[in-house]
Design an enzyme around this catalytic site. Structure first.
Site, PDB file in Angstrom:
ATOM      1  CB  CYS A   4      -0.920   0.028   1.408  1.00  8.82           C
ATOM      2  SG  CYS A   4      -1.890  -1.775   1.141  1.00  8.82           S
ATOM      3  CG  HIS A  64      -2.142   4.861   4.863  1.00  5.81           C
ATOM      4  ND1 HIS A  64      -1.831   4.871   3.515  1.00  5.81           N
ATOM      5  CD2 HIS A  64      -2.503   3.627   5.497  1.00  5.81           C
ATOM      6  CE1 HIS A  64      -2.069   3.344   3.239  1.00  5.81           C
ATOM      7  NE2 HIS A  64      -2.292   2.656   4.442  1.00  5.81           N
ATOM      8  CD  GLU A 113      -2.429   8.365   8.406  1.00  6.27           C
ATOM      9  OE1 GLU A 113      -1.648   9.111   7.657  1.00  6.27           O
ATOM     10  OE2 GLU A 113      -3.248   7.649   8.241  1.00  6.27           O
ATOM     11  CE  LYS A 163      -5.204   4.595   1.394  1.00 10.21           C
ATOM     12  NZ  LYS A 163      -4.385   5.633   1.886  1.00 10.21           N
ATOM     13  CG  HIS A 216      -6.477   1.304   0.635  1.00  6.93           C
ATOM     14  ND1 HIS A 216      -5.194   1.564  -0.179  1.00  6.93           N
ATOM     15  CD2 HIS A 216      -5.579   0.702   1.846  1.00  6.93           C
ATOM     16  CE1 HIS A 216      -4.106   1.160   0.511  1.00  6.93           C
ATOM     17  NE2 HIS A 216      -4.274   0.919   1.499  1.00  6.93           N
ATOM     18  CG  PHE A 238      -0.577  -5.923   4.346  1.00  7.00           C
ATOM     19  CD1 PHE A 238      -1.372  -4.979   5.281  1.00  7.00           C
ATOM     20  CD2 PHE A 238      -0.986  -6.925   3.805  1.00  7.00           C
ATOM     21  CE1 PHE A 238      -2.894  -5.395   5.378  1.00  7.00           C
ATOM     22  CE2 PHE A 238      -2.567  -7.250   4.144  1.00  7.00           C
ATOM     23  CZ  PHE A 238      -3.090  -6.504   4.872  1.00  7.00           C
TER      24      PHE A 238
END
Length: 780
Positions: free
Chosen positions: A167, A300, A311, A333, A338, A397
């Site tokens: 990502c 993000h 975050e 997003k 996403h 990830f």
């Protein structure tokens, strides 16, 4: 003592292109995002039964790019259609004539999470159903093929690269593309990310219980999870003086970027956001700006219960509490979902447009704030404001973090001091190969001309015989596939060889660069086969996190305990060399003291079947290459750091060159001109004449169509003056680990005194991307 110098080059964004659920142009994308329009809706092109949701940021009408690409059997892959369309728009917007910037000075860097997964799934399903798929479908699967498709469309012949930090890949690609320009490897780069929706992704995130039944509502108290999306974002980056000379648009400056690892968990971010905060701080340092300079943060912002609070804490740590509360923060997003490997790219575009229009886009779907998410998230309605400096964050990830700093082109720029490039040496090596689990075993096998392959069904294969229990505890082995096992063991062996112990005081200055050609195919097969046979209920949440290419790098960070710059590079059979030069660049620029440069790939029945179908494997007749697996790690260390601890290195990385044939997927120049350019560029960077080179460790492994052009290139550059070493014909072609393996052999030859003068290590992808790395002995 080295003196500090001002940053010499500014990198400008000259063109933008995007395909998202908002539309097939960046203008439609930006219009939707700045106005808070939510384009997350019911999915039409995939069955949605069995999932927690029926919605995603689906591209309703897939555009047909003007430039074609390999379409076996007429199959079109959404990730390719998106990427080429977005690249075409970005090129048109930049308006740069290829007569003004030569094709050899254009680079391509593409980030993706799943690359040609749709093509691979189509091939795999047909095999499961006892049909004969077009074998060329597998050429579309690797991330590198997308970069080479773009290069082929425009005949670009500079460095053509791909990164796959899940990502964070799109942001990583932008940062790396800018660094190629700063380091003089290119004058202009097209960069960004792409990914397409698939049932594999939906089933995987559904198995993790991450999908929201309603459009994602980041930072809201009542949020229910993330929404997936698809599409592509592409940016054309140009050196500032060239952009000015050509009158190209200068929309914003890519001022700096930084990478870090959490070293914490395969899927969850560090709850205190420490890794992400380091990425933010590192990007600000690289850009030469302070936290007080930051006006806007494109977050993000996935909308999950673990990401949003982590975050928020990362932003506070990264910017400091006072400045974090002052800046505007928003999540794209919330409007398009996403986009995985494309997320950082399209969010980078939003950040550029926010600077251009002096407007912070909103976080849509915002309701009541989560008490743990207490920053200014620009709820639901955009805000006119001064934006001179903005940060775009993406976290992935495996704990892979990336932050990119963008700056208004007219903003005052302080001449910040940065250290000059340091020399980079290799201080440790770990090798798992068909010869055994030590570098000594590999070297003796190569020196003795041993054939390490064994024929299986008529195909020569070189397998690694390793018992994980001899190196890893049962807990460490849990949920780690073969690629991860190779990577962890090789990394640990290399660090031990280098005499480096990871502890609290140095772990932030040690990073991991994984180079892999075929990636996590074992986990992808184990996850997909039951899914395709039984449907979403068969999706295994324990396996899904390992299906991303950067999972093994994340496992190394977690198990070894390092949290410095971490990324995964995927240049096909040249991935190991790509890892080595990426580590060289990051160490030379003082992003870290130590980078573990890994080359690793593992054999599976499906991988073997894919290569067999392409007709490239040896069959005992002398045609084709023997296929192998391996995990090779080289510890790349700043010369100053190694000298400070009194360690004698194996040798030094003196320079490198990267060049592409620019002919597209699965094609290379029969004259070997790309390989010749790569070698000449490497010699130029190393400051060496060809007659100084003692040996060339060739990429050649037995495939005549690739080996003969390389041989011609070597003759043109070196004549008969350098020994040509072709070890992979006997040791096997270990796919993405080939360059790492050859570099390890060359460096061990220096250590043993078998070689004294510099050598060149060549690697090539099967799509015409070529690397040449010059290595010198420790004695100089």
């Amino acid at each position: 003592m080295a003196t500090e110098t001002s940053h010499p080059v500014r990198v400008m964004v000259a063109g933008l292109g995007a395909v998202t659920s908002q539309g097939a142009t960046q203008a439609s994308f930006w219009d939707g995002v700045k106005n808070g329009r939510v384009a997350i809706r019911p999915v039409n092109h995939l069955p949605m039964d069995g999932y927690r949701t029926r919605i995603a940021g689906e591209v309703a009408e897939v555009p047909t790019p003007k430039h074609d690409y390999l379409r076996p059997g007429g199959f079109s892959d959404r990730a390719y259609d998106f990427a080429l369309t977005a690249a075409e728009e970005a090129f048109d917007a930049a308006g740069i004539d290829f007569d003004a910037v030569a094709p050899e000075r254009w680079g391509v860097v593409v980030g993706t999470c799943n690359a040609g997964l749709l093509s691979g799934a189509h091939w795999f399903r047909q095999r499961m159903n006892n049909r004969e798929p077009d074998p060329r479908l597998v050429l579309l699967v690797p991330p590198q093929a997308i970069a080479e498709a773009i290069a082929g469309a425009y005949g670009l012949r500079g460095p053509v690269l791909s990164v796959d930090t899940a990502c964070a890949a799109g942001a990583n690609a932008i940062g790396y593309g800018a660094e190629l320009i700063r380091r003089g490897q290119a004058d202009a780069v097209v960069t960004g990310g792409t990914d397409g929706l698939s049932d594999v992704l939906l089933a995987g995130f559904n198995s993790l219980e991450s999908l929201s039944p309603e459009p994602a509502a980041p930072y809201s108290k009542d949020r229910q999870g993330l929404s997936l999306g698809e599409g592509s974002g592409m940016l054309v980056l140009v050196r500032d003086d060239i952009a000015e000379r050509l009158g190209a648009p200068m929309l914003a400056e890519v001022a700096g970027y930084s990478l870090s690892a959490d070293g914490y968990h395969a899927t969850a971010p560090h709850p205190e956001g420490f890794g992400a905060a380091r990425a933010i701080q590192g990007a600000l340092r690289a850009a030469g700006v302070s936290t007080a300079d930051v006006d806007y943060v494109n977050s993000h912002g996935t909308g999950t219960s673990k990401n949003d609070p982590a975050e928020t804490r990362a932003t506070k740590v990264g910017l400091g509490e006072e400045d974090a509360r002052r800046v505007a923060v928003s999540s794209t997003k919330s409007m398009v979902g996403h986009l995985l490997g494309a997320a950082g790219a399209v969010e980078g575009i939003v950040t550029v447009r926010a600077i251009e229009e002096q407007l912070a886009p909103p976080t849509a779907n915002f309701t009541e704030a989560d008490p743990d998410c207490d920053l200014d998230y620009v709820p639901n309605v955009n805000r006119a404001m001064t934006i001179d400096v903005a940060v775009s964050n993406n976290f992935a990830f495996g704990g892979a973090n990336c932050s990119v700093v963008f700056r208004a082109p007219g903003a005052a720029v302080a001449a910040h001091a940065v250290p000059p490039p340091d020399r980079v040496v290799v201080t440790g090596i770990g090798a798992l190969t068909a010869a055994g689990t030590t570098l000594e075993a590999l070297y003796e096998a190569a020196a003795g001309g041993r054939d390490l392959t064994v024929s299986e069904d008529g195909v020569p294969l070189g397998r690694v015989d390793v018992r994980p229990g001899d190196f890893l505890t049962p807990r460490e082995r849990k949920r780690v596939d073969r690629l991860g096992v190779f990577s962890i063991i090789a990394a640990r062996s290399a660090l031990t060889d280098a005499g480096i112990e990871i502890e609290e005081g140095n772990r932030e200055r040690v990073g991991v660069i994984l180079g892999t050609g075929v990636g996590p195919m074992e986990s992808m097969e184990d996850f997909s086969a039951p899914l395709f046979a039984e449907g979403p209920r068969a999706a295994n949440p324990a396996i899904f996190p390992n299906t991303v290419y950067n999972a093994a790098a994340g496992q190394v960070a977690i198990k070894v305990g390092v949290v410095g710059p971490t990324t995964t590079v995927t240049a096909g059979h040249a991935a190991g060399s790509s890892s080595l030069v990426c580590a060289y660049d990051l160490a030379a620029a003082d992003h870290a003291d130590v980078l573990i440069a890994l080359g690793a790939d593992a054999l599976t029945d499906t991988v073997i079947a894919a290569y067999r179908g392409l007709g490239v494997l040896g069959d005992g007749s002398g045609k084709g290459f023997p296929l192998a697996e391996a995990g090779v790690a080289l510890v790349c260390e700043r010369h100053g750091a190694a000298a400070a601890r009194g360690h004698i290195p194996y040798g030094e990385i003196l320079g490198y060159g990267i060049a592409s044939d620019g002919l597209g997927i699965g094609r290379w120049d029969p004259e070997g001109n790309g390989m010749e350019r790569a070698m000449r560029l490497a010699l130029e960077q190393a400051g060496l004449e060809a007659d100084r080179i003692e040996a060339v460790y060739a990429s050649a492994a037995g495939l005549a169509e690739a080996d003969e052009p390389e041989a011609g290139a070597i003759r043109r550059v070196f004549g008969d003056g350098a020994e040509v070493v072709e070890v992979k014909r006997r040791l096997g072609e270990p796919m993405g680990a080939g360059g790492s393996l050859c570099a390890a052999l060359a460096l061990e030859a220096f250590r043993r005194g078998d070689r004294v003068n510099p050598v060149v290590v060549n690697s090539s992808s099967l799509g015409g991307t070529h690397f040449a790395v010059v290595l010198g002995s420790a004695g100089g």
